[in-house]
Scaffold this motif. Structure first.
Motif, PDB file in Angstrom:
ATOM      1  N   LEU A  88       0.847  -1.187   0.000  1.00 17.20           N
ATOM      2  CA  LEU A  88       0.000   0.000   0.000  1.00 17.20           C
ATOM      3  C   LEU A  88       0.885   1.241   0.000  1.00 17.20           C
ATOM      4  O   LEU A  88       1.874   1.311   0.740  1.00 17.20           O
ATOM      5  CB  LEU A  88      -0.885   0.041   1.245  1.00 17.20           C
ATOM      6  N   GLU A  89       0.525   2.209  -0.823  1.00 18.31           N
ATOM      7  CA  GLU A  89       1.168   3.511  -0.828  1.00 18.31           C
ATOM      8  C   GLU A  89       0.136   4.486  -0.267  1.00 18.31           C
ATOM      9  O   GLU A  89      -0.944   4.640  -0.831  1.00 18.31           O
ATOM     10  CB  GLU A  89       1.589   3.889  -2.241  1.00 18.31           C
ATOM     11  N   ILE A  90       0.477   5.102   0.848  1.00 22.90           N
ATOM     12  CA  ILE A  90      -0.463   5.933   1.590  1.00 22.90           C
ATOM     13  C   ILE A  90       0.019   7.376   1.540  1.00 22.90           C
ATOM     14  O   ILE A  90       1.225   7.632   1.676  1.00 22.90           O
ATOM     15  CB  ILE A  90      -0.551   5.465   3.057  1.00 22.90           C
ATOM     16  N   SER A  91      -0.904   8.313   1.356  1.00 25.10           N
ATOM     17  CA  SER A  91      -0.555   9.725   1.445  1.00 25.10           C
ATOM     18  C   SER A  91      -1.568  10.417   2.346  1.00 25.10           C
ATOM     19  O   SER A  91      -2.735  10.035   2.397  1.00 25.10           O
ATOM     20  CB  SER A  91      -0.522  10.381   0.061  1.00 25.10           C
ATOM     21  N   ALA A  92      -1.096  11.421   3.062  1.00 25.86           N
ATOM     22  CA  ALA A  92      -1.960  12.178   3.972  1.00 25.86           C
ATOM     23  C   ALA A  92      -1.502  13.630   3.996  1.00 25.86           C
ATOM     24  O   ALA A  92      -0.300  13.892   4.073  1.00 25.86           O
ATOM     25  CB  ALA A  92      -1.912  11.584   5.370  1.00 25.86           C
ATOM     26  N   VAL A 101      -7.494  15.827   8.121  1.00 25.87           N
ATOM     27  CA  VAL A 101      -6.523  15.231   7.218  1.00 25.87           C
ATOM     28  C   VAL A 101      -7.254  14.661   6.011  1.00 25.87           C
ATOM     29  O   VAL A 101      -8.315  14.031   6.164  1.00 25.87           O
ATOM     30  CB  VAL A 101      -5.747  14.095   7.935  1.00 25.87           C
ATOM     31  N   ALA A 102      -6.705  14.855   4.822  1.00 24.86           N
ATOM     32  CA  ALA A 102      -7.202  14.209   3.607  1.00 24.86           C
ATOM     33  C   ALA A 102      -6.140  13.233   3.143  1.00 24.86           C
ATOM     34  O   ALA A 102      -4.941  13.521   3.225  1.00 24.86           O
ATOM     35  CB  ALA A 102      -7.474  15.238   2.521  1.00 24.86           C
ATOM     36  N   GLY A 103      -6.581  12.066   2.672  1.00 25.09           N
ATOM     37  CA  GLY A 103      -5.587  11.097   2.228  1.00 25.09           C
ATOM     38  C   GLY A 103      -6.124  10.111   1.234  1.00 25.09           C
ATOM     39  O   GLY A 103      -7.331  10.084   0.936  1.00 25.09           O
ATOM     40  N   GLU A 104      -5.207   9.312   0.728  1.00 19.02           N
ATOM     41  CA  GLU A 104      -5.579   8.246  -0.191  1.00 19.02           C
ATOM     42  C   GLU A 104      -4.616   7.089  -0.061  1.00 19.02           C
ATOM     43  O   GLU A 104      -3.509   7.237   0.451  1.00 19.02           O
ATOM     44  CB  GLU A 104      -5.657   8.742  -1.633  1.00 19.02           C
ATOM     45  N   VAL A 105      -5.085   5.933  -0.532  1.00 16.71           N
ATOM     46  CA  VAL A 105      -4.273   4.716  -0.543  1.00 16.71           C
ATOM     47  C   VAL A 105      -4.299   4.175  -1.961  1.00 16.71           C
ATOM     48  O   VAL A 105      -5.365   4.049  -2.569  1.00 16.71           O
ATOM     49  CB  VAL A 105      -4.827   3.652   0.436  1.00 16.71           C
TER      50      VAL A 105
END
Length: 137
Positions: free
Chosen positions: A100-104, A116-120
């Motif tokens: 998984l590549e996670i960003s926040a 917080v906004a994020g995606e996987v």
């Protein structure tokens, strides 16, 4: 001490293995390798394990907490917890062996409340997006 040490979770419930980028107080990127031996995978689903969507959202929250708590200008929030989820979308599934590549991104702060906004993603597949609220004392 690494920024990941700011997570209050035990190792069995950490869904960020490694930070790949950190802009303290603003954003972070990280990874989680799905090993396949995670206890919850045995029942989700027997013979066809899939990473639960709620854990994808939890990974966004954890990474968002790391980004927020690393701000050198703002003291860390005691007892920071996931307290709200808005606009979560589960768009795909991940299986053991995938990373998984996670960003926040910290979108805003009001005292001990942090949005917080994020995606996987896995490669070019977007699996989940969410806005989460973290708050503490």
């Amino acid at each position: 001490m690494s920024a990941l040490d700011s997570l209050p979770h035990g190792p069995e419930f950490r869904f960020v293995d490694e930070l790949t980028d950190l802009d303290p107080g603003k954003s972070a990127r990280g990874t989680y390798a799905i090993r396949g031996d995670e206890g919850f995978l045995a029942g989700h689903f027997p013979g066809r394990p899939l990473m639960p969507g709620v854990i994808l959202v939890e990974a966004i929250a954890q990474l968002g907490g790391v980004a927020a708590q690393s701000d050198p200008e703002v003291p860390a929030v005691d007892g920071l917890l996931l307290t709200g989820i808005r606009g979560a979308k589960i768009l795909g599934a991940a299986v053991p062996g995938e990373v998984l590549e996670i960003s926040a991104t910290v979108e805003g702060r009001l005292g001990p409340m942090i949005q917080v906004a994020g995606e996987v993603t896995v490669g070019d597949r977007k699996l989940a997006t969410a806005k989460v609220m973290l708050s503490g004392q």
